[in-house]
Design an enzyme around this catalytic site. Structure first.
Site, PDB file in Angstrom:
ATOM      1  N   ARG A 185       0.846  -1.201   0.000  1.00  0.00           N
ATOM      2  CA  ARG A 185       0.000   0.000   0.000  1.00  0.00           C
ATOM      3  C   ARG A 185       0.878   1.246   0.000  1.00  0.00           C
ATOM      4  NH1 ARG A 185      -4.593  -0.076   4.455  1.00  0.00           N
ATOM      5  NH2 ARG A 185      -5.305   1.712   3.217  1.00  0.00           N
ATOM      6  N   CYS A 243      -1.324   5.725   9.220  1.00  0.00           N
ATOM      7  CA  CYS A 243      -1.702   4.490   8.542  1.00  0.00           C
ATOM      8  C   CYS A 243      -2.819   4.849   7.576  1.00  0.00           C
ATOM      9  CB  CYS A 243      -2.113   3.417   9.553  1.00  0.00           C
ATOM     10  SG  CYS A 243      -3.488   3.912  10.612  1.00  0.00           S
TER      11      CYS A 243
END
Length: 292
Positions: A185, A243
């Site tokens: 990611r 995050c």
């Protein structure tokens, strides 16, 4: 006991320590935070088997404000809202609190961080979570416990450092900004949740799952310190973590704290960062993108 061991024990508790604490005259308040992205079965899994006396915590409604593009998928709740939830769990002014989940603390760390941010002085994560408890032979109970006696804790909020988007951008340039998401990611190869892939310019890839041993427990303190030293997070410069939405970043902050490094939470995280199309996005394996 060394200083690093003492620091670690203010963040984490083991299954054996928790079993002794639960048998003491003043046991800690025990919170079960079953949650995963896209999952809605946290409470059914809790009802099927949880630590004795544990209260279920709904991350979406009790540990976050409603989502908004300008704030991200899991904005921080107000101190008043968190206080109301904590009192409902039975947290009192003098309570000790232990939080756990069934994902090695990846969700429970949100409660750990928020309660400390709110002002609860003694909050710890069960190292290894539900798995560590059952491997140690700890008992489980099913169903829902009787309602807790209402707590009286007062939470002010603001006791831990928080970054906004401009602060995160500055820290990426002037300090150390860690991206706690999975490496793919960070690189922008996949994005299963948010509308845009990539990472904040200057952020360093630091998947929080790499702080865990194969058993799901945190690495020992020397290993954590070495990992963060390699990432540049030694505490000599300011450190921040983000995050996808500010949940698993709290897990990385817990690992840093266990290693003796203080870090700020970029609460809006990636889901807030990409809410403004003018904010730059970087693709690739390095902080500034491109080939490694």
């Amino acid at each position: 006991m060394t200083g690093t061991d003492t620091t670690r024990r203010t963040v984490l508790t083991t299954a054996a320590e928790l079993e002794r604490d639960l048998a003491s005259p003043a046991p800690p308040v025990l919170l079960d935070v079953r949650w995963a992205v896209g999952a809605t079965d946290g409470r059914p899994r809790y009802r099927a088997g949880h630590l004795p006396g544990a209260r279920f915590v709904d991350l979406e409604t009790e540990l976050a404000a409603p989502p908004a593009p300008a704030l991200g998928r899991h904005p921080l709740p107000s101190a008043d809202r968190l206080q109301a939830a904590a009192r409902g769990w039975g947290v009192r002014a003098d309570s000790r609190v232990v939080v756990y989940d069934d994902t090695s603390g990846l969700a429970a760390a949100r409660a750990w961080w928020l309660l400390r941010w709110g002002g609860v002085g003694d909050v710890r994560l069960l190292d290894g979570g539900l798995g560590a408890w059952t491997r140690a032979g700890g008992p489980l109970e099913s169903g829902e416990p009787a309602p807790a006696a209402p707590g009286d804790v007062e939470l002010a909020g603001g006791l831990l450092p928080v970054l906004d988007a401009p602060g995160a951008a500055r820290l990426a340039e002037q300090g150390v900004l860690l991206d706690a998401r999975a490496a793919e990611r960070y690189r922008g190869e996949v994005e299963p949740v948010d509308a845009k892939a990539g990472h904040v310019p200057g952020a360093v890839s630091a998947p929080t799952t790499d702080n865990l041993a194969a058993t799901g427990e945190f690495l020992d303190t020397p290993a954590l310190r070495e990992r963060f030293r390699h990432l540049g997070a030694t505490g000599t410069s300011d450190v921040g973590v983000y995050c996808g939405s500010g949940v698993t970043a709290a897990h990385e902050i817990a690992a840093l704290a266990a290693a003796g490094v203080h870090a700020a939470l970029y609460a809006g995280s990636w889901s807030q960062w990409i809410g403004d199309p003018d904010r730059p996005v970087v693709l690739g394996p390095t902080p500034q993108g491109g080939p490694s």
